[in-house]
Scaffold this active site. Structure first.
Site, mmCIF file in Angstrom:
data_model
loop_
_atom_site.group_PDB
_atom_site.id
_atom_site.type_symbol
_atom_site.label_atom_id
_atom_site.label_comp_id
_atom_site.label_asym_id
_atom_site.label_seq_id
_atom_site.Cartn_x
_atom_site.Cartn_y
_atom_site.Cartn_z
ATOM 1 N N LYS A 111 0.818 -1.218 0.000
ATOM 2 C CA LYS A 111 0.000 0.000 0.000
ATOM 3 C C LYS A 111 0.847 1.261 0.000
ATOM 4 C CE LYS A 111 -4.454 -1.524 1.628
ATOM 5 N NZ LYS A 111 -5.567 -1.338 2.556
ATOM 6 N N LYS A 194 -5.417 -9.542 -6.441
ATOM 7 C CA LYS A 194 -6.584 -9.762 -5.584
ATOM 8 C C LYS A 194 -7.745 -8.853 -6.000
ATOM 9 C CE LYS A 194 -6.576 -7.795 -1.404
ATOM 10 N NZ LYS A 194 -6.380 -7.492 0.038
ATOM 11 N N LYS A 197 -11.418 -3.531 -3.236
ATOM 12 C CA LYS A 197 -12.255 -2.330 -3.268
ATOM 13 C C LYS A 197 -11.467 -1.153 -3.826
ATOM 14 C CE LYS A 197 -14.442 -3.550 1.168
ATOM 15 N NZ LYS A 197 -13.494 -3.750 2.273
#
Ligand code: TYM
Length: 332
Positions: A111, A194, A197
Site C-alpha cells: 500500500k 486480488k 475495493k
C-alpha cells in the site's frame, strides 16, 4: 468459550471477494459461535477519505452485512470508532510490538509502495489496531480471507509476547479461520491480482449491489484464455483467470471446484460466463433487494449499530480494565 471476531473496512462497496472469502462464512458461524462483527472505519482512515462518503459507506456496509445474513439479535454488529477500547488497546500493544515485526508486513509495503516516507503512521501500525480489535474481546477465532493471514500471525505474536512479558495467561492466541475454496478471489481483469475495493476499475470486481445486467457485462468482459474449461482441477494450473472464475462459480454454487468442473468442464467461456452470471445474479439479487429495503430505513440500521456498540463495550471494558491493571497504570 469460543468467540469469533471479524472486521471489514467501509472503504467502498462490498464485493463478492469479501462475501465469498469472509462474510458468507460469518453468516454460518453465527450458529456455532458467540460472534462479533465490526465495520472498521478507523482502519479505513489509514488512507485519505472524504468524511461524508466514509459516513455513508459505513452505514451502507452495516446494512449490507445485515442483508447478507448477519443477524444483529444473535451477533454483535457495530462500528469500530464507537468503542474506544480499540484505540486504547492499540496504543498499549504498540508498546509491546517491536518495529521489526511490523516491518515484515507485506500489506504495508504494497500500500505504501515507493512513497514509504509519505505513508501515514496509521497505515504502518494498522495491524496493531487489528490485533486490538480482536483481543479487546478475547476472541479465539477469526474468520478472514487469505490476505489477512499475516496480520493474524502478528496478532498471535502480540498476544503471546504480552502474556510472556507480564507472566499472565490473559490474551488467547486467536486462530485464523480461512474457510472454503474462495479464500482469495482475484480481479476479473487480472487473475494474479486480488479482487479489491481499491482497484480503480469497477470491471475488476462484482459489487454486492450490481444488478443482473452489470454482473453479466462484467463477467462477459472478464479476462480469460482461449481454451475451454478443463474437466480436472489440474488443468487449471497456469490459467489464473480460468481458475478464478471457476472458484467463484464453485463458491456461489456451494460445491467443490472439482464438482464444478464435473458440471462445467469442456465448456467454452462464452457459455460458462453466461451460466456464472446467472448464478451470481440469483445469489446476489435477494441480498441487494434486502439492502434496498434496509437503506430506506436508516433509523433501523443506526439503532442496530447503537445497540451493537453497547453490547461490544460491555465485553471490552472489563478486558481493558484488566489490561491496564496488568501493565501497571494507577487506579484511584
Ligand atoms: P477487508 O475490508 O479488506 O476485507 C474484509 C474481508 O474480506 C476478505 N477479502 C477477500 N477474501 C477473498 N478474496 C478477496 N479478493 C478478498 N478481499 C477481501 C478479507 O480477507 C477480510 O476477511 N484488515 C481487515 C479488516 C479488519 C479485521 C480486523 C479482520 C480489521 N480488524 C479484525 C479481522 C479481525 C481488512 O482490511 O479487511
Amino acid at each position: 468459550m469460543n468467540r469469533i471476531f471479524s472486521g471489514i473496512q467501509p472503504t467502498a462497496k462490498m464485493h463478492i471477494g469479501n462475501y465469498l472469502g469472509a462474510v458468507r462464512h460469518w453468516v454460518r458461524l453465527q450458529d456455532q459461535f458467540d460472534a462479533i462483527f465490526c465495520v472498521v472505519d478507523l482502519h479505513a482512515l489509514t488512507v485519505p477519505q472524504d468524511p461524508e462518503e466514509l459516513r455513508t459507506a459505513t452505514r451502507e456496509l452495516a446494512a449490507t452485512l445485515i442483508a447478507a445474513g448477519i443477524d444483529p439479535k444473535r451477533s454483535i454488529l457495530f462500528v469500530q470508532s464507537h468503542v474506544a477500547a480499540h484505540t486504547e488497546l492499540a496504543w498499549l500493544f504498540s508498546c509491546v510490538a517491536p518495529l521489526g515485526w511490523l516491518n515484515r508486513m507485506t500489506q504495508f509495503k504494497e500500500k505504501a509502495g515507493k512513497k514509504r516516507e509519505q505513508a501515514f503512521l496509521g497505515l504502518y501500525s494498522y495491524p496493531v489496531l487489528m490485533a486490538a480489535d480482536i483481543l479487546a474481546y478475547l476472541a479465539t477465532h477469526v474468520p478472514v480471507g487469505e490476505d489477512q493471514k499475516q496480520h493474524l500471525e502478528l496478532t498471535r505474536e502480540i498476544a503471546g509476547s504480552f502474556n510472556h512479558r507480564y507472566g499472565v495467561e490473559f490474551f488467547p492466541l486467536p486462530e485464523p479461520q480461512i474457510l472454503g475454496s474462495a479464500t482469495r478471489v482475484m480481479s476479473l481483469r487480472d487473475g494474479t491480482a486480488k479482487m479489491s475495493k481499491s482497484d480503480p476499475s469497477d470491471f475488476s470486481r462484482i459489487n454486492m449491489t450490481d444488478d443482473a445486467d452489470a454482473i453479466a457485462l462484467k463477467f462477459r468482459k472478464a479476462r480469460t484464455d482461449p481454451e475451454p474449461l478443463p474437466s480436472e482441477p489440474a488443468g487449471l494450473e497456469g490459467r489464473p483467470e480460468a481458475a478464478n472464475l471457476l472458484t467463484i462459480y464453485a463458491a456461489l454454487a456451494d460445491i467443490s471446484p472439482a464438482e464444478a468442473l464435473a458440471r462445467c468442464g469442456g465448456a467454452q467461456f462464452s457459455t460458462f460466463k453466461a451460466e456464472l452470471a446467472d448464478l451470481a445474479a440469483a445469489k446476489l439479487s435477494p441480498i441487494a433487494a434486502e439492502l434496498r429495503r434496509l437503506l430506506a430505513d436508516p433509523g433501523y440500521v443506526e439503532g442496530v449499530l447503537r445497540d451493537g456498540a453497547v453490547r461490544a463495550r460491555a465485553i471490552a471494558d472489563p478486558v481493558m480494565e484488566r489490561t491496564r491493571e496488568i501493565m501497571g497504570t494507577l487506579r484511584v
